[in-house]
Design a protein around this motif. Structure first.
Motif: not given
Length: 183
Positions: A2-3, A7-9
């Motif tokens: 999820l991290e 980070n991508f978002d």
């Protein structure tokens, strides 16, 4: 895992912030407002229902909007409970007032792509292309305004298409029984 998604978002939002300018801000705010409560889609679908040749399409769009609202706003948002990106910003960085409710999935995008899914299957290219362009603009505006992450919009797009296509299947089965005058 999820991290990595988060980070991508965050990276996408930082990239989009670089293109912010006053004239584009106005366009994005207007696009977002058009999608609020599905306003633009309700107007279009009600106009379609007033026209005998487009009545079934308009009614199917309404079914898709209701179905996508149920799936996205009522069910998924309250399961996931994701905080919006704007809630991590200082007030002076807001382009619009931050919505009160959860972020995932984007309701504006879900409803918009549900309508697009119906029109893709039941409409004509002359109707579908402008609807698709407005749908994409509404979805992008939500990221641009930092009220949604990219993944909120992407999942909203997928969920919307699934709801739109499902509503066509439901409508095609139920309409001849419940609305024989449309057949």
């Amino acid at each position: 895992m999820l991290e990595k998604f988060q980070n991508f978002d965050n990276k996408i939002i930082r990239s989009i912030v670089k293109i912010h300018k006053p004239s584009l801000n106005i366009i994005m705010i207007l696009a977002s407002k058009a999608g609020t409560f599905g306003t633009v889609w309700w107007v279009i679908s009600l106009l379609f229902t007033a026209h005998s040749k487009l009545r079934a399409l308009g009614l199917n769009m309404i079914l898709a909007m209701c179905f996508s609202f149920l799936m996205g706003e009522i069910i998924l948002k309250h399961i996931v409970r994701r905080v919006r990106p704007c809630h991590n910003l200082d007030e002076e960085d807001w382009l619009v007032s931050p919505p009160r409710f959860y972020s995932f999935p984007s309701g504006h995008t879900t409803v918009s792509f549900a309508v697009a899914g119906v029109v893709l299957l039941k409409g004509t290219p002359e109707i579908f292309l402008p609807i698709l362009l407005l749908t994409v603009l509404i979805g992008f505006s939500r990221i641009y305004l930092r009220v949604h992450y990219f993944s909120d919009v992407f999942v909203g797009m997928l969920l919307g298409f699934v709801c739109g296509i499902s509503s066509v299947l439901i409508f095609d089965y139920a309409a001849p029984i419940l609305l024989p005058s449309l057949s």
